[in-house]
Motif scaffolding. Structure first.
Motif: not given
Length: 424
Positions: A86-101, A103-107
């Motif tokens: 899960x730690x790796x999965x969440x990191x991947x999802x955060x990366x996808x968010x970042x690549x789309x500009x 904010x993780x604060x939206x999650x």
């Protein structure tokens, strides 16, 4: 458990939970967004600006898929393996968010165990941007699940409850009687309004690792619905109150409804995600919840995917058919079908189909007593309730007692169909 598609979350949070059909709204942010990605807002009481984003399994694989060939017998070892992935999965999802500009604060929350997804707040521009990302499978609106009219037949006061010698409710007898479920390794997860943590007639798993609330506060029940469900499945054989089908079985509160009238799909997904962190093959999950969906079982929804993954992982799932006197195929998650999923209609003790019960043998699998059911209630008390929410835990208890699928004996006829009666 049929191999069709189904969708109703039979509901009665102390009665009947259903989603209010609401507005049609087109949220397509860009005309070239893939139709499979476009959020479906045509049904349900949507939460404006709040979405559930489900990722392609080739991009972010759920832990249940990656660990599908590993047979766990220890909940701690399973959760450790799940957490590492899960730690790796969440990191991947955060990366996808970042690549789309974005904010993780939206999650609002991440889901990694049964599905790979997140609930997130998005404006129209952000929605359009994320919807075109190749890692995204689909996006859907988060929706409100409302408490609707409910029927509490009676609640016994404390003095009477303390004096009440143990009864075997007729629904337990109709289910083939009770057996000793205490000491079994399998648990019954009650995804509901919580459970009265110190009810003398229940064997509640109170360890905060497992007993959780996703609506704030503790997993203690201030509503009553979850406590009533737990008693039907597993009230202790102890000479007081009532007895459940699998008497004394361990019941785990996963609180996704509070004292108030509503929750959200995203909150229920959080509860299922939690179960997926710790459940072992042979566990039982009771979903006496419900919402109107309206167009048969959609093939691509977060809810459906999560519930199917529960059953595919080896847990048995009991689902209430719903209390609208309507076609169960239009209700979520009752319409979901899977190899270990059983949607349950409501009959009376004299084996009459309840007028309020949803119907249709596709997707309903079995019927059990859900009318005038006496069971446990917060404050160490007992209450009589009616609805498919009361029928489903009979089947949950049967599956726990049997360590597998329910048997059937006899049937109840309604609208030209025969509904098999679930028994031990």
């Amino acid at each position: 458990m049929k191999n069709f598609s189904k969708f109703s979350l039979g509901a009665l949070l102390v009665s009947s939970l259903l989603m209010t059909s609401c507005q049609n709204e087109n949220t397509t942010a860009d005309s070239d967004i893939d139709a499979n990605i476009e959020a479906n807002a045509s049904e349900g009481n949507i939460i404006p600006g709040q979405y559930i984003v489900v990722f392609k399994e080739t991009s972010v694989t759920p832990t249940s898929k990656l660990l599908s060939k590993t047979k766990f017998t220890d909940r701690g070892l399973k959760s450790k393996a799940v957490d590492d992935i899960s730690e790796k999965s969440i990191a991947k999802m955060k990366t996808i968010l970042s690549e789309n500009g974005l904010s993780q604060s939206n999650v609002l929350d991440f889901y990694t165990t049964k599905i790979s997804a997140m609930s997130v707040k998005l404006n129209q521009q952000e929605y359009g941007q994320l919807a075109k990302d190749p890692n995204v499978d689909f996006i859907e609106h988060d929706r409100v699940v409302e408490l609707q009219d409910f029927k509490i037949e009676s609640v016994q006061n404390n003095d009477l409850s303390q004096r009440m010698a143990q009864q075997t409710p007729c629904g337990i007898s109709k289910a083939g009687g009770f057996v000793n479920g205490a000491g079994k390794d399998a648990w019954i997860w009650v995804v509901d309004s919580g459970i009265d943590l110190d009810h003398p007639d229940l064997n509640v798993v109170t360890n905060s690792t497992y007993a959780r609330s996703f609506v704030g506060g503790s997993p203690d029940d201030c509503n009553g619905h979850g406590t009533h469900v737990a008693g039907t499945a597993a009230a202790i054989n102890n000479n007081i109150g009532v007895v459940g089908v699998s008497a004394g079985a361990s019941v785990v509160p996963v609180r996704v409804f509070g004292c108030g009238p509503s929750s959200a799909t995203s909150t229920i997904l959080a509860g299922i995600n939690h179960v997926g962190r710790y459940d072992l093959a042979g566990d039982i999950v009771n979903l006496s919840l419900g919402g109107f969906f309206g167009s048969n079982c959609a093939s691509r929804t977060s809810y459906r995917s999560a519930v199917l993954a529960l059953s595919n992982g080896g847990s048995y799932v009991a689902i209430a058919a719903g209390n609208s006197g309507a076609n169960a195929a239009n209700y979520d998650p009752a319409c979901i079908n899977g190899s270990r999923i059983y949607t349950v209609a409501n009959m009376s003790c004299d084996e009459r189909f309840a007028a309020t019960s949803n119907y249709n043998m596709n997707p309903i699998d079995v019927i059990a007593t859900g009318t005038d059911v006496l069971s446990t209630w917060p404050g160490g008390r007992y209450a009589t309730l009616s609805g498919t929410s009361m029928a489903a835990p009979h089947v949950a208890g049967i599956m726990h007692a049997r360590g597998g699928a329910p048997r059937t004996s006899g049937s109840v006829r309604n609208r030209g169909e025969n509904y098999p009666i679930a028994v031990r």
